[in-house]
Design an enzyme around this catalytic site. Structure first.
Site, PDB file in Angstrom:
ATOM      1  N   HIS A   6      -6.222 -63.494  58.138  1.00 48.28           N
ATOM      2  CA  HIS A   6      -7.520 -63.074  57.939  1.00 48.28           C
ATOM      3  C   HIS A   6      -7.402 -61.624  57.637  1.00 48.28           C
ATOM      4  O   HIS A   6      -8.487 -60.934  56.984  1.00 48.28           O
ATOM      5  CB  HIS A   6      -8.330 -62.917  59.469  1.00 48.28           C
ATOM      6  CG  HIS A   6      -9.660 -63.504  59.216  1.00 48.28           C
ATOM      7  ND1 HIS A   6     -10.078 -64.968  58.989  1.00 48.28           N
ATOM      8  CD2 HIS A   6     -10.759 -62.734  59.496  1.00 48.28           C
ATOM      9  CE1 HIS A   6     -11.271 -64.828  58.841  1.00 48.28           C
ATOM     10  NE2 HIS A   6     -11.883 -63.736  59.182  1.00 48.28           N
ATOM     11  N   ARG A  25     -10.486 -68.067  53.738  1.00 50.38           N
ATOM     12  CA  ARG A  25     -10.292 -68.530  54.996  1.00 50.38           C
ATOM     13  C   ARG A  25      -8.595 -69.165  54.817  1.00 50.38           C
ATOM     14  O   ARG A  25      -8.468 -69.815  53.922  1.00 50.38           O
ATOM     15  CB  ARG A  25     -11.246 -69.134  55.571  1.00 50.38           C
ATOM     16  CG  ARG A  25     -12.588 -68.297  55.911  1.00 50.38           C
ATOM     17  CD  ARG A  25     -13.546 -69.180  56.706  1.00 50.38           C
ATOM     18  NE  ARG A  25     -14.791 -68.481  56.905  1.00 50.38           N
ATOM     19  CZ  ARG A  25     -15.761 -68.604  56.124  1.00 50.38           C
ATOM     20  NH1 ARG A  25     -15.836 -69.488  55.015  1.00 50.38           N
ATOM     21  NH2 ARG A  25     -16.896 -67.851  56.302  1.00 50.38           N
ATOM     22  N   ARG A  79      -8.240 -61.609  54.124  1.00 52.83           N
ATOM     23  CA  ARG A  79      -9.613 -61.555  53.966  1.00 52.83           C
ATOM     24  C   ARG A  79     -10.502 -60.345  54.033  1.00 52.83           C
ATOM     25  O   ARG A  79     -11.125 -60.140  52.949  1.00 52.83           O
ATOM     26  CB  ARG A  79     -10.153 -62.740  54.807  1.00 52.83           C
ATOM     27  CG  ARG A  79     -11.636 -63.046  54.521  1.00 52.83           C
ATOM     28  CD  ARG A  79     -11.797 -64.350  55.263  1.00 52.83           C
ATOM     29  NE  ARG A  79     -13.262 -64.686  55.617  1.00 52.83           N
ATOM     30  CZ  ARG A  79     -14.211 -65.113  54.827  1.00 52.83           C
ATOM     31  NH1 ARG A  79     -13.944 -65.589  53.496  1.00 52.83           N
ATOM     32  NH2 ARG A  79     -15.446 -65.394  54.977  1.00 52.83           N
ATOM     33  N   HIS A 121     -20.619 -65.722  53.614  1.00 52.65           N
ATOM     34  CA  HIS A 121     -21.313 -65.407  55.028  1.00 52.65           C
ATOM     35  C   HIS A 121     -22.751 -65.771  54.830  1.00 52.65           C
ATOM     36  O   HIS A 121     -23.371 -65.504  53.771  1.00 52.65           O
ATOM     37  CB  HIS A 121     -21.182 -63.736  55.312  1.00 52.65           C
ATOM     38  CG  HIS A 121     -19.872 -63.473  55.707  1.00 52.65           C
ATOM     39  ND1 HIS A 121     -19.408 -61.997  55.483  1.00 52.65           N
ATOM     40  CD2 HIS A 121     -18.952 -64.067  56.237  1.00 52.65           C
ATOM     41  CE1 HIS A 121     -18.300 -62.112  55.923  1.00 52.65           C
ATOM     42  NE2 HIS A 121     -17.901 -63.181  56.522  1.00 52.65           N
ATOM     43  N   LYS A 140     -16.927 -72.764  56.087  1.00 51.20           N
ATOM     44  CA  LYS A 140     -17.461 -72.534  57.207  1.00 51.20           C
ATOM     45  C   LYS A 140     -19.090 -72.831  57.316  1.00 51.20           C
ATOM     46  O   LYS A 140     -19.778 -72.003  56.212  1.00 51.20           O
ATOM     47  CB  LYS A 140     -17.053 -71.233  57.971  1.00 51.20           C
ATOM     48  CG  LYS A 140     -17.136 -71.285  59.769  1.00 51.20           C
ATOM     49  CD  LYS A 140     -16.244 -69.973  59.882  1.00 51.20           C
ATOM     50  CE  LYS A 140     -16.686 -69.663  61.054  1.00 51.20           C
ATOM     51  NZ  LYS A 140     -16.472 -68.293  61.398  1.00 51.20           N
ATOM     52  N   TYR A 156     -17.493 -54.295  56.782  1.00 52.34           N
ATOM     53  CA  TYR A 156     -16.883 -53.644  55.575  1.00 52.34           C
ATOM     54  C   TYR A 156     -17.373 -52.257  55.103  1.00 52.34           C
ATOM     55  O   TYR A 156     -16.718 -51.683  54.853  1.00 52.34           O
ATOM     56  CB  TYR A 156     -16.595 -54.617  54.488  1.00 52.34           C
ATOM     57  CG  TYR A 156     -16.052 -56.104  54.845  1.00 52.34           C
ATOM     58  CD1 TYR A 156     -14.659 -55.963  55.327  1.00 52.34           C
ATOM     59  CD2 TYR A 156     -16.699 -56.854  54.868  1.00 52.34           C
ATOM     60  CE1 TYR A 156     -14.036 -57.131  55.764  1.00 52.34           C
ATOM     61  CE2 TYR A 156     -16.201 -58.251  55.588  1.00 52.34           C
ATOM     62  CZ  TYR A 156     -14.891 -58.173  56.049  1.00 52.34           C
ATOM     63  OH  TYR A 156     -14.144 -59.267  56.648  1.00 52.34           O
TER      64      TYR A 156
END
Length: 198
Positions: free
Chosen positions: A143, A45, A146, A169, A70, A178
């Site tokens: 992004h 990120r 990413r 994630h 995150k 994706y």
């Protein structure tokens, strides 16, 4: 149910053109090229890239530790030989310019702010500027790098769990977007399969 808008991703040619924009002869060009390449190769990120510290990269083993990403979950990524060589070369040049080891990998090289971590806004503007110069029609942001990494990784490994782990994630559902990109490509390929040349 409304389908979630698929993220922009860069194809191989667009990635190549984007990476060709910074001129590594200049110190900021070398830094910016490495930053772009790392984001495309690891899926970091924006805040993870600008917050990256030398102490979290092993230039021996190629291990990159993303600390407190995150959701405060650390994750481990692995760097290619090529990326390791670029990092070693950058570390040397950064050290020569600053005359001391710096904490962050990506720092300002300007006189008054030398050694400060790179500003997120600067990186956003830089990526926009380079994508325009590369004549990429898409709206390219940090992004996008990413998303591009995740899509390319899924194409290669065909394992959504690996993609989930690489991106950090918490839930696999977040990574499922994706699969839609890859499914769309498959649909397109099959629709045009054995199409007679006009």
């Amino acid at each position: 149910m409304r389908q979630k808008k698929l993220p922009n991703v860069l194809n191989e040619d667009e990635q190549k053109r984007l990476l060709e924009q910074p001129n590594p002869r200049y110190i900021t060009g070398q830094r910016n090229h490495l930053l772009l390449k790392l984001m495309l190769d690891t899926g970091l990120r924006l805040s993870e890239a600008t917050g990256l510290k030398w102490q979290n990269i092993s230039l021996m083993t190629g291990q990159l530790k993303v600390v407190e990403g995150k959701g405060a979950k650390d994750r481990i990524l692995w760097l290619s030989e090529e990326d390791l060589e670029l990092l070693k070369s950058w570390k040397q040049r950064q050290f020569e310019k600053a005359k001391k080891p710096l904490e962050h990998v990506f720092t300002s090289m300007s006189k008054g702010t030398l050694g400060n971590r790179l500003d997120n806004r600067y990186v956003q503007d830089m990526i926009k500027r380079y994508s325009k110069k590369a004549k990429i029609e898409k709206n390219v942001s940090p992004h996008t790098c990413r998303h591009t990494f995740a899509t390319d990784l899924l194409r290669q490994c065909k394992n959504i769990r690996i993609v989930q782990k690489a991106l950090g994630h918490t839930f696999v559902n977040t990574s499922m977007i994706y699969t839609h990109i890859v499914d769309d490509e498959l649909e397109n390929e099959l629709k045009n399969f054995r199409k007679k040349e006009d």
